[in-house]
Design an enzyme around this catalytic site. Structure first.
Site, short mmCIF file in Angstrom:
data_model
loop_
_atom_site.label_atom_id
_atom_site.label_comp_id
_atom_site.label_asym_id
_atom_site.label_seq_id
_atom_site.Cartn_x
_atom_site.Cartn_y
_atom_site.Cartn_z
N CYS A 4 0.87 -1.18 0.00
CA CYS A 4 0.00 0.00 0.00
C CYS A 4 0.90 1.23 0.00
CB CYS A 4 -0.92 0.01 1.22
SG CYS A 4 -1.78 1.59 1.41
N THR A 91 -7.86 5.48 -6.78
CA THR A 91 -6.75 4.70 -7.34
C THR A 91 -5.85 4.14 -6.25
OG1 THR A 91 -5.42 6.72 -7.58
CG2 THR A 91 -6.68 6.00 -9.51
N HIS A 96 -8.45 8.28 2.20
CA HIS A 96 -7.77 9.58 2.21
C HIS A 96 -8.72 10.67 1.77
CE1 HIS A 96 -7.24 7.83 -1.83
NE2 HIS A 96 -7.28 9.07 -2.29
P1 AMP Z 1 -7.45 8.76 -5.51
O1 AMP Z 1 -7.45 8.76 -7.01
O2 AMP Z 1 -8.61 9.47 -4.88
O3 AMP Z 1 -7.29 7.34 -4.96
O4 AMP Z 1 -6.19 9.59 -5.07
C1 AMP Z 1 -4.91 9.05 -5.01
C2 AMP Z 1 -3.94 10.21 -5.16
O5 AMP Z 1 -2.68 9.78 -4.70
C3 AMP Z 1 -3.76 10.70 -6.59
O6 AMP Z 1 -4.15 12.07 -6.68
C4 AMP Z 1 -2.25 10.52 -6.83
O7 AMP Z 1 -1.68 11.56 -7.59
C5 AMP Z 1 -1.71 10.47 -5.41
N1 AMP Z 1 -0.46 9.74 -5.23
C6 AMP Z 1 -0.16 8.49 -5.66
N2 AMP Z 1 1.08 8.15 -5.28
C7 AMP Z 1 1.56 9.20 -4.56
C8 AMP Z 1 2.79 9.46 -3.88
N3 AMP Z 1 3.79 8.57 -3.86
N4 AMP Z 1 2.95 10.65 -3.26
C9 AMP Z 1 1.95 11.57 -3.28
N5 AMP Z 1 0.76 11.38 -3.89
C10 AMP Z 1 0.57 10.21 -4.53
#
Ligand code: AMP
Length: 109
Positions: A4, A91, A96
């Site tokens: 995760c 995603t 969050h």
């Molecule tokens: P969601 O699409 O609502 O699940 O949001 C997941 C978010 O996590 C997306 O906006 C991604 O750009 C962000 N994300 C994924 N990997 C990372 C990371 N390593 N550091 C910061 N944000 C991330």
């Protein structure tokens, strides 16, 4: 939880730009910002989504984290988004809240 990405950020295994933290939540900048301010607030303890939440306190902690981020970033107006499930755009399956601000938002669609 193994594999995760947000658990690994909480554990310090993947770097992040921290904005706020306390015993319950961590807030850090989104890697692909959709607004001048785009911060994610995540509970330290893994929960898949709002639907996997067993303790209501997790939601309160998350929203307190949202408020702390807004204060730290000087946001008087901002949008908070919590995606649940792939069709909504989730995603990363670690609960969050997105905090988006610093620009005028379009109407929700
Ligand atoms: P969601 O699409 O609502 O699940 O949001 C997941 C978010 O996590 C997306 O906006 C991604 O750009 C962000 N994300 C994924 N990997 C990372 C990371 N390593 N550091 C910061 N944000 C991330």
């Amino acid at each position: 939880m193994a594999n995760c990405v947000f658990c690994r950020i909480v554990a310090g295994e993947i770097p992040s730009t921290k904005v706020f933290e306390n015993d319950e939540v961590l807030a850090f900048r989104d890697i692909a910002p959709q607004a001048p301010v785009h911060v994610l607030v995540v509970p330290r303890k893994h929960v898949d989504s709002v639907q996997g939440m067993e303790e209501a306190g997790v939601a309160a902690a998350l929203l307190r984290g949202v408020a702390a981020v807004a204060e730290k970033e000087g946001l008087k107006s901002f949008r908070t988004i919590m995606n649940t499930g792939a069709e909504s755009g989730q995603t990363v399956f670690h609960f969050h809240a997105h905090v988006l601000g610093g620009r005028k938002m379009k109407a929700m669609g």
